[in-house]
Write a protein that holds these residues in place. Structure first.
Motif, PDB file in Angstrom:
ATOM      1  N   GLU A  22      29.293  43.581  50.991  1.00 56.17           N
ATOM      2  CA  GLU A  22      28.848  43.729  52.375  1.00 56.17           C
ATOM      3  C   GLU A  22      27.329  43.772  52.445  1.00 56.17           C
ATOM      4  N   SER A  24      24.633  44.972  55.155  1.00 59.90           N
ATOM      5  CA  SER A  24      24.526  45.724  56.399  1.00 59.90           C
ATOM      6  C   SER A  24      23.081  46.143  56.613  1.00 59.90           C
ATOM      7  N   TRP A 167      27.734  33.934  60.370  1.00 61.00           N
ATOM      8  CA  TRP A 167      27.206  35.286  60.121  1.00 61.00           C
ATOM      9  C   TRP A 167      26.029  35.564  61.034  1.00 61.00           C
ATOM     10  N   GLY A 178      26.117  44.118  60.396  1.00 61.90           N
ATOM     11  CA  GLY A 178      26.554  43.835  59.030  1.00 61.90           C
ATOM     12  C   GLY A 178      27.611  42.758  58.952  1.00 61.90           C
ATOM     13  N   TRP A 179      27.814  42.260  57.727  1.00 60.72           N
ATOM     14  CA  TRP A 179      28.828  41.244  57.454  1.00 60.72           C
ATOM     15  C   TRP A 179      29.560  41.624  56.176  1.00 60.72           C
ATOM     16  N   LYS A 180      30.865  41.519  56.188  1.00 60.80           N
ATOM     17  CA  LYS A 180      31.684  41.851  55.032  1.00 60.80           C
ATOM     18  C   LYS A 180      32.113  40.577  54.297  1.00 60.80           C
ATOM     19  N   ASN A 181      32.592  40.772  53.068  1.00 62.02           N
ATOM     20  CA  ASN A 181      33.121  39.678  52.243  1.00 62.02           C
ATOM     21  C   ASN A 181      32.119  38.546  52.055  1.00 62.02           C
ATOM     22  N   ASP A 210      27.109  46.332  47.399  1.00 65.89           N
ATOM     23  CA  ASP A 210      26.686  46.154  48.782  1.00 65.89           C
ATOM     24  C   ASP A 210      25.162  46.219  48.880  1.00 65.89           C
TER      25      ASP A 210
END
Length: 223
Positions: A22, A24, A167, A178-181, A210
């Motif tokens: 992640e 963030s 994104w 934030g962005w996950k994966n 992260d």
């Protein structure tokens, strides 16, 4: 049967490794950083009066007028059709974030003529004069910042942020985004605010680790 279970386990582990980590961050608005806004040279080029500055509606102040996005390899964003009204001699909303290839319509809801244009290098255009009830549109085919004005009303201002992938975000009320994966790799976080302009921050994302950023921007609501 054993081979099948082994294959399933390998696929499961591969899937976990592909989930990424992640990225963030938090945007902090600081009145100590505030500078007097500069008058755009666009109006000198057009032979127009300098734009009048004014406060934006409350829900568009502070972190609500900040765009953030991730540059690097990633899932391409699906183009959309968005709308930016001309209402009360303002653009509503005065900021849009869209993936590259998207189309934005510009309906005129005022009982007067408008002439929407941009001299940005990303996407220059001029929609000409059109009356109440008419709609013009622009397809944004390149990534970047497109600042938009009205030839008739120099106090009108808006921006379209065109991103390279899916994104992108606007920080929430607490300034969080934030962005996950996100797969491991080297990226740049793009940040845009009218007072601060365009800012980039480099981020290296390692597998399973992260990354978090803290960004300080000027307070556009300060006198």
């Amino acid at each position: 049967m054993r081979r099948s279970r082994h294959t399933t386990a390998v696929l499961f582990l591969c899937a976990l490794s592909m989930q990424g980590a992640e990225i963030s961050g938090v945007v902090k608005v600081d009145s100590k950083l505030t500078k007097r806004p500069l008058v755009s040279a666009v109006y000198d080029l057009r032979g127009m009066a300098a734009p009048q500055t004014g406060k934006a509606p409350h829900d568009q102040q502070g972190v609500g007028r900040v765009a953030v996005w991730l540059e690097g390899s990633g899932l391409p964003g699906t183009p959309v059709t968005a709308k930016m009204d001309q209402r009360g001699r303002r653009f509503d909303p005065d900021m849009l974030i869209v993936p590259v290839g998207s189309r934005v319509t510009f309906p005129n809801l005022d009982p007067i003529f408008h002439n929407i244009f941009s001299l940005s290098k990303t996407q220059p255009f001029d929609l000409g004069f059109y009356a109440e009830g008419k709609i013009r549109d622009v397809q944004f085919t390149r990534t970047g910042i497109v600042q938009i004005y009205c030839h008739v009303h120099p106090e009108m201002y808006a921006v379209v942020v065109v991103t390279p992938n899916a994104w992108f975000a606007r920080p929430d009320r607490d300034g969080m985004f934030g962005w996950k994966n996100v797969p491991p790799g080297k990226y740049r976080v793009g940040i845009w605010q009218r007072s601060a302009g365009l800012i980039h921050r480099a981020v290296t994302l390692h597998d399973g680790e992260d990354a978090h950023l803290t960004l300080s921007l000027p307070d556009e609501t300060s006198e």
